[in-house]
Every structure is written in structure tokens, then in C-alpha cells.
Write an enzyme that holds these catalytic residues in place. Structure first.
Site, mmCIF file in Angstrom:
data_model
loop_
_atom_site.group_PDB
_atom_site.id
_atom_site.type_symbol
_atom_site.label_atom_id
_atom_site.label_comp_id
_atom_site.label_asym_id
_atom_site.label_seq_id
_atom_site.Cartn_x
_atom_site.Cartn_y
_atom_site.Cartn_z
ATOM 1 N N ASP A 109 6.116 -16.245 22.166
ATOM 2 C CA ASP A 109 6.305 -16.736 20.705
ATOM 3 C C ASP A 109 7.761 -16.872 20.371
ATOM 4 O O ASP A 109 8.375 -17.731 21.108
ATOM 5 C CB ASP A 109 6.148 -15.286 19.715
ATOM 6 C CG ASP A 109 5.861 -15.731 18.495
ATOM 7 O OD1 ASP A 109 5.196 -16.300 17.869
ATOM 8 O OD2 ASP A 109 6.937 -15.397 17.656
ATOM 9 N N HIS A 274 -3.142 -13.697 19.764
ATOM 10 C CA HIS A 274 -1.697 -13.974 20.066
ATOM 11 C C HIS A 274 -0.764 -13.038 20.570
ATOM 12 O O HIS A 274 0.028 -13.435 21.526
ATOM 13 C CB HIS A 274 -1.095 -14.202 18.360
ATOM 14 C CG HIS A 274 0.423 -14.576 18.587
ATOM 15 N ND1 HIS A 274 0.889 -15.862 19.140
ATOM 16 C CD2 HIS A 274 1.655 -14.098 18.205
ATOM 17 C CE1 HIS A 274 2.065 -15.942 18.983
ATOM 18 N NE2 HIS A 274 2.628 -14.867 18.371
#
Length: 294
Positions: A109, A274
Site C-alpha cells: 500500500d 488487501h
């Protein structure tokens, strides 16, 4: 900080005159640095780090502006305080002060954006690069369009000028950050309640710096990526990218985008959510070990 990576030693390392980073270090052997994402801290790597520490020196910092690291006020104007170039320099300086001149680097991320910039700016220092669930900043903005861009509403919110985003997020910080912790995970049990609470606490205490990080990605970070693309600069080290299948969801060829940036690329998708280092740590460890063997 109440939750730590088991068996790791903690220290604070000054990387700039007014910036000191919190870092966990464990294991022995060739070094690998693990950079966390949003809205998390270095503890997201706890499972992966312990496994890799069996035969590597594993370095897990909190990025500037996050966790227990310093959160300098963003300078007016150019956004350089939280530019990924600045944050990448933090990492190189940190690892150098820990005694390593070359290292492998993995980022998730926001940490992945820092890792990409480190690979572009410091090609002689970063030996291997792993990227979890992002596109380079320039491409990220290019693929967002129409109603499908609603999935990234937070990017547009935090790209706005200083003031309103910070006020809105601070007014309901736990709901804002909790939305991503809950909505982006396919296995909510991967982030237990005590750690979720710690992530929320760390995030609500860092609203201005988190917003400044995102704001930089709508400004100076794009400028840096454009300059690299115009100059033909590419990632020269072995690169592995693992992503959810965002290309299919948003209508682009993710592997093709990555091939334009990386000379030696392995790209694949994952069925994990994620937060894959917490949801599927064995998969991530296997991926990183395969990369390090290239």
C-alpha cells in the site's frame, strides 16, 4: 505501542534533523526491509517478519507520519515533507545507520509507493523489490475514471488543499479508518480486535500527516513519476508484484502497466484481500523467498 513483533528489538533512529523513526529489527543474515501500508503500522508484518527472521535480518519501520515514528508538520508549498522521495530517503538512511548498504525491500500500500520510489532513486542500494497491491502513483491516477473511481474516494478527499480533509477525518476518525480496515479485508479475523484498536488509535493520532502523505501523491509524487517516465527510468532490480485483480475490476491490464516500469518482472494476482500480509502470510512469505532467490 502495545503490540510488538515477537522476538524483535525496538529502537529509534534519526533519519533527518527533525525526524526519528520507530523500527523493529530481528534475525540475522542478508537484510530485507518491510514497509507497512494504510491505515496500519509496522506490526502488519508480524507473521511474515518472524518467518523471514530465521535467515534474514528483517527491518520493519513505521513510516514517517505513521505509528510511533515522528510526524513532522508538512511544509507549505511543494509537499516535499511527505513526498515518496523523502520517505524513501528516510528508509535508505535508516538502513545505512543500522549497518547495511544494500538491502531487499518489500512494501504494501503506501509503503509500496515508498518502495517503488526507493527502487527508482536508489537502484544500487535496493537489490530486490516486492510490491503488494498498488500501482505506481502516475498509473494509479490514470486508471481511475468515471463511477469506478468511487472505490478510491479517499484519494480524492485527501488530495484537497489543507484544512477541510483534516477537519472531516478528525471529526470521525475511527469510523473513517475503520471503514478501510473492515471493508478491504476478505478475512476480518486476520486483524484481531486488539490490533484493530491499535491501528485506529495510531491513525487518529496522525490525521494531519496521513493526509499530507496522500496529498503528496496527488502532487509532487506524480511530478517525480512523470520525470522518470520521460527519462525512460525503470526499476532495474528483480521485481515481484502481487495484487488483487484490480485490472479486471477497473478495466486495465495491470501486468502491462508494470512491465513499463520493471525490467525483470513477475506479476500475479491473489485471492487474498488487501491486507494480504495478515490474511495470507504464508503466501506472502513464499513470494518473498522466491523473489530473494532470483
Amino acid at each position: 505501542m502495545t503490540i510488538a513483533i515477537p522476538g524483535f528489538d525496538y529502537q529509534r533512529v534519526t533519519v533527518e534533523d527533525d525526524v526519528t523513526l520507530n523500527v523493529a529489527v530481528g534475525g540475522t543474515g542478508t537484510p530485507i526491509v518491510l514497509l507497512h501500508g494504510f491505515p496500519q503500522t509496522h506490526v502488519m508484518w508480524r507473521h511474515v517478519a518472524v518467518d523471514l527472521a530465521a535467515d534474514h535480518t528483517v527491518i520493519c519501520p513505521d513510516l514517517r507520519g505513521y505509528g510511533a515514528s515522528d510526524k513532522p508538520a508538512a511544509r507549505d508549498g511543494d509537499g516535499g515533507t511527505y513526498a515518496k522521495r523523502t520517505m524513501a530517503t528516510d528508509v535508505v538512511t535508516l538502513v545505512g545507520k543500522l549497518g547495511h548498504q544494500r538491502f531487499a525491500l518489500a512494501g504494501h500500500d503506501r509503503g509500496a509507493l515508498v518502495a517503488i520510489r526507493a527502487g527508482l532513486d536508489h537502484p544500487a542500494t535496493v537489490t530486490h523489490l516486492a510490491i503488494l497491491d498498488v500501482l505506481p502513483t502516475l498509473d494509479m491516477w490514470d486508471v481511475l475514471h468515471g463511477s469506478s473511481a468511487a472505490v478510491a474516494f479517499h484519494l480524492y478527499l485527501m488530495a484537497q488543499p489543507p484544512g477541510l480533509p483534516e477537519q472531516m477525518i478528525s471529526a470521525s476518525a475511527d469510523a473513517f479508518f475503520g471503514y478501510f480496515l473492515d471493508g478491504w479485508a476478505r478475512n476480518p479475523r486476520a486483524i484481531p480486535a486488539d490490533l484493530r484498536a491499535e491501528y485506529l488509535k495510531a491513525s487518529r493520532e496522525a490525521v494531519p500527516s496521513i493526509v499530507a502523505d496522500y496529498r503528496a501523491s496527488a502532487g509532487i509524487d506524480v511530478e517525480h513519476d512523470r520525470a522518470d517516465r520521460a527519462a525512460g527510468n525503470r526499476l532495474a532490480m528483480p521485481v515481484t508484484v502481487v495484487q488483487q485483480d484490480w485490472g479486471a475490476a477497473l478495466g486495465y491490464d495491470a501486468a502491462a502497466l508494470w512491465r513499463s516500469w520493471a525490467v525483470d518482472l513477475e506479476h500475479r494476482t491473489t485471492s487474498a484481500g488487501h491486507f494480504m500480509a495478515e490474511e495470507a502470510p504464508d503466501e506472502v512469505v513464499t513470494t518473498l523467498r522466491a523473489l530473494l532467490a532470483r
